[in-house]
Design a protein around this motif. Structure first.
Motif, PDB file in Angstrom:
ATOM      1  N   SER A   5      47.491  37.480  49.062  1.00 39.08           N
ATOM      2  CA  SER A   5      48.703  36.932  48.439  1.00 39.08           C
ATOM      3  C   SER A   5      48.622  37.051  46.921  1.00 39.08           C
ATOM      4  O   SER A   5      49.628  37.352  46.258  1.00 39.08           O
ATOM      5  N   ARG A   6      47.456  36.833  46.349  1.00 40.00           N
ATOM      6  CA  ARG A   6      47.309  36.961  44.900  1.00 40.00           C
ATOM      7  C   ARG A   6      47.469  38.414  44.461  1.00 40.00           C
ATOM      8  O   ARG A   6      48.067  38.693  43.423  1.00 40.00           O
ATOM      9  N   LEU A   7      46.952  39.313  45.278  1.00 37.28           N
ATOM     10  CA  LEU A   7      47.074  40.739  44.952  1.00 37.28           C
ATOM     11  C   LEU A   7      48.534  41.176  44.976  1.00 37.28           C
ATOM     12  O   LEU A   7      48.992  41.914  44.106  1.00 37.28           O
ATOM     13  N   ARG A   8      49.272  40.743  45.999  1.00 33.62           N
ATOM     14  CA  ARG A   8      50.682  41.129  46.088  1.00 33.62           C
ATOM     15  C   ARG A   8      51.498  40.533  44.950  1.00 33.62           C
ATOM     16  O   ARG A   8      52.470  41.137  44.499  1.00 33.62           O
ATOM     17  N   ALA A   9      51.098  39.361  44.469  1.00 34.63           N
ATOM     18  CA  ALA A   9      51.855  38.682  43.415  1.00 34.63           C
ATOM     19  C   ALA A   9      51.464  39.148  42.012  1.00 34.63           C
ATOM     20  O   ALA A   9      52.160  38.830  41.051  1.00 34.63           O
ATOM     21  N   PRO A  16      46.116  46.998  30.428  1.00 32.83           N
ATOM     22  CA  PRO A  16      45.455  46.915  31.735  1.00 32.83           C
ATOM     23  C   PRO A  16      44.798  45.550  31.946  1.00 32.83           C
ATOM     24  O   PRO A  16      44.236  44.967  31.024  1.00 32.83           O
ATOM     25  N   VAL A  17      44.891  45.038  33.180  1.00 31.28           N
ATOM     26  CA  VAL A  17      44.322  43.737  33.537  1.00 31.28           C
ATOM     27  C   VAL A  17      43.312  43.926  34.663  1.00 31.28           C
ATOM     28  O   VAL A  17      43.553  44.688  35.611  1.00 31.28           O
ATOM     29  N   LYS A  18      42.171  43.223  34.575  1.00 29.22           N
ATOM     30  CA  LYS A  18      41.150  43.279  35.612  1.00 29.22           C
ATOM     31  C   LYS A  18      41.137  41.966  36.387  1.00 29.22           C
ATOM     32  O   LYS A  18      41.007  40.893  35.796  1.00 29.22           O
ATOM     33  N   LEU A  19      41.261  42.069  37.712  1.00 30.62           N
ATOM     34  CA  LEU A  19      41.178  40.904  38.588  1.00 30.62           C
ATOM     35  C   LEU A  19      39.885  41.015  39.384  1.00 30.62           C
ATOM     36  O   LEU A  19      39.761  41.875  40.264  1.00 30.62           O
ATOM     37  N   PHE A  20      38.915  40.163  39.071  1.00 33.91           N
ATOM     38  CA  PHE A  20      37.585  40.269  39.670  1.00 33.91           C
ATOM     39  C   PHE A  20      37.510  39.572  41.024  1.00 33.91           C
ATOM     40  O   PHE A  20      38.132  38.532  41.254  1.00 33.91           O
ATOM     41  N   ASP A  21      36.716  40.165  41.907  1.00 32.89           N
ATOM     42  CA  ASP A  21      36.542  39.612  43.248  1.00 32.89           C
ATOM     43  C   ASP A  21      35.105  39.157  43.510  1.00 32.89           C
ATOM     44  O   ASP A  21      34.869  38.357  44.394  1.00 32.89           O
ATOM     45  N   GLY A  22      34.151  39.686  42.765  1.00 31.43           N
ATOM     46  CA  GLY A  22      32.758  39.345  43.002  1.00 31.43           C
ATOM     47  C   GLY A  22      31.934  40.574  43.309  1.00 31.43           C
ATOM     48  O   GLY A  22      32.445  41.587  43.810  1.00 31.43           O
ATOM     49  N   GLY A  23      30.629  40.491  43.004  1.00 31.67           N
ATOM     50  CA  GLY A  23      29.747  41.622  43.274  1.00 31.67           C
ATOM     51  C   GLY A  23      30.055  42.828  42.438  1.00 31.67           C
ATOM     52  O   GLY A  23      29.701  43.959  42.791  1.00 31.67           O
TER      53      GLY A  23
END
Length: 401
Positions: A5-9, A16-23
Motif C-alpha cells: 500500500s505504501r509503494l502504490r501511494a 529522486p527519492v529512496k524508500l528503504f526496506d531493509g538489508g
C-alpha cells in the motif's frame, strides 16, 4: 519495512527519492514516476549497487527474494553483480543473450548507421533493466515500465522505436523456442503518439537563390564548403553524402554509384552528376583525392566528416534548424521538381525512396536513368540561375526545347 500500500501511494518528487526496506534494499522513485528496486552492498571494501527490477512488474515479495539471494552470494564470498554478469553471459535464454543473438544474425544485412542505432537503443534502454531477465518471464507491464522511462525523457519517437526493436527480439525468441509469445504486441497503442515531424526546408525560389548565394560565400573549411555546394545538386541523404568514397565516383561518366550497403533501401543507387557537380568534385579531388573519403573529418582523414557538419555550417550561415537542414535539400528538390512537371517516378527513384518489392528494387536501380540524367542537369542549371539571380527558364520550357 515497506508495504504494497505504501509503494502504490508513493508519489514522485522533484528529485529522486529512496524508500528503504531493509538489508540494503530500497525503491528508487524517479521524478517521472518510475520505480526501480536497488540493493546497496559492500564488496571488496567498495560500495556497489545491484538492480533488482522495476516496480510493479517486480513485486515487493519478488524484490525481497532477489535481495536475499544476493545476500547469500555475498555470504559465500561472491559479488552479486559479477554473478549476474556471468549469468547473462552463459544464460542463452535471458533477454540480453537473445537480443544479441538476434542482432548478430540480422545486423550484417543493415546499413552501419542503422545497426549502430539499434545496438545503442538495446544497450542504453533495454539491457540495464531487462537484460538479465529470462525472456519468457518478461510481461507487457514490465516492458511498458521501461518504455515509460524513455517517454519521460521527452523522446516519444525513441520509445516507439525501442518497442519495435523489443518486438523483433521477442518474435525471434518465439521462433527459436525461448518464449511463448511476443508481449510487445500487447502494447499496441499504449505509448503516446508520435507527432509527425518534417525536416525544415527552403522551397520558395527566391529564398533558394538567397541560400545558394550564402553557401557560395561560406568562409569556413573548404571541404565543408564543397559539401554545402554539392548537397543541393545531388540531394542524397546526409549520411550518404558524408560517407561518400572516391572509389564510388566515375567523373568521366559523370556518375556516382552508391553501394547497396550504404543505402537505406539496401539497393545500389545511381546519382547522375551535372557538369556543376563534376566541377566541384574535381576541385575537391585536389584536396582529398589521395584519401578514401570525399569529405574526410576535420580531425582524422581516415574517417568521414561528422554527421552534424553540414547542419553546423548552415547555422553559421544564419539558418536555424527551423529554417533549413541538411536533409531539407531533399524536400527542396522534391517540391520544386514536382512543381516543374518532371516525371514523378523519376523523381522518386532519384530520391531513392524505398521500393516495397525488394526484389524488384534490386533490378530497377537504373530505372528512368536517361530522364534522370536530363533532370539532374536541368536542376543544376536551374539552381545556378537562382544563385546568380537571372531569369530562369522553367523546367517545362527546357523539356519542350
Amino acid at each position: 519495512m515497506l508495504t504494497e500500500s505504501r509503494l502504490r501511494a508513493a508519489k514522485a518528487a522533484p528529485k529522486p527519492v529512496k524508500l528503504f526496506d531493509g538489508g540494503g534494499m530500497y525503491l528508487l522513485l524517479h521524478p517521472n514516476g518510475s520505480k526501480y528496486w536497488r540493493l546497496k552492498y559492500r564488496y571488496g571494501g567498495k560500495e556497489k549497487k545491484l538492480a533488482l527490477g522495476i516496480y510493479p512488474a517486480v513485486s515487493l515479495k519478488q524484490a525481497r527474494e532477489r535481495r536475499d539471494n544476493a545476500r547469500r552470494q555475498l555470504a559465500n564470498g561472491h559479488d552479486p553483480s559479477a554473478e549476474r554478469k556471468a549469468e547473462q553471459e552463459t544464460d542463452p535464454e535471458c533477454f540480453e543473450a537473445v537480443a544479441r543473438e538476434w542482432f548478430a544474425k540480422y545486423s550484417p544485412h543493415w546499413a552501419p548507421s542503422h545497426s549502430d542505432k539499434i545496438i545503442r537503443r538495446l544497450e542504453r534502454d533495454l539491457f540495464p533493466y531487462l537484460g538479465s531477465r529470462p525472456i519468457k518471464a518478461i510481461n507487457a507491464p514490465e516492458l511498458l515500465t521501461v518504455l515509460r522511462r524513455i517517454e519521460a525523457r521527452g523522446t516519444v519517437e525513441t520509445a516507439h522505436r525501442v518497442l519495435q526493436n523489443a518486438g523483433q527480439v521477442f518474435r525471434y525468441a518465439v521462433a527459436t523456442g525461448r518464449a511463448e509469445r511476443n508481449c510487445a504486441g500487447d502494447l499496441r497503442g499504449a505509448l503516446a503518439p508520435v507527432k509527425e515531424a518534417h525536416y525544415a526546408s527552403v522551397t520558395e525560389p527566391k529564398a533558394v537563390g538567397e541560400l545558394l548565394r550564402a553557401i557560395e560565400g561560406y568562409q569556413g573549411d573548404p571541404v565543408t564548403r564543397a559539401a554545402l555546394k554539392l548537397t543541393p545538386l545531388v540531394f542524397v541523404r546526409p549520411g550518404e553524402l558524408r560517407q561518400a568514397e572516391w572509389a564510388e565516383f566515375d567523373l568521366d561518366k559523370a556518375e556516382w554509384r552508391i553501394p547497396a550497403a550504404k543505402m537505406k533501401s539496401r539497393v545500389l543507387h545511381i546519382v547522375p552528376l551535372s557538369t556543376q557537380a563534376v566541377t566541384i568534385l574535381k576541385e575537391l579531388h585536389l584536396l582529398t583525392g589521395s584519401g578514401r573519403y570525399v569529405f574526410p573529418g576535420l580531425r582524422s582523414r581516415s574517417r568521414p566528416m561528422s554527421a552534424n557538419t553540414v547542419n553546423a555550417a548552415l547555422r553559421r550561415l544564419g539558418y536555424s534548424k527551423t529554417d533549413m537542414t541538411a536533409h531539407g535539400f531533399r524536400s527542396m528538390a522534391s517540391t520544386l521538381l514536382n512543381e516543374q512537371g518532371w516525371n514523378r517516378d523519376a523523381i522518386e527513384r532519384q530520391l531513392a525512396h524505398g521500393e516495397r518489392d525488394a526484389v524488384r528494387a534490386a533490378y530497377n536501380y537504373a530505372e528512368h536513368l536517361p530522364e534522370r540524367r536530363k533532370m539532374m542537369q536541368a536542376w543544376a542549371d536551374y539552381l545556378e540561375g537562382l544563385r546568380i539571380g537571372s531569369n530562369v527558364i522553367s523546367f517545362n520550357a527546357r523539356k519542350q526545347a
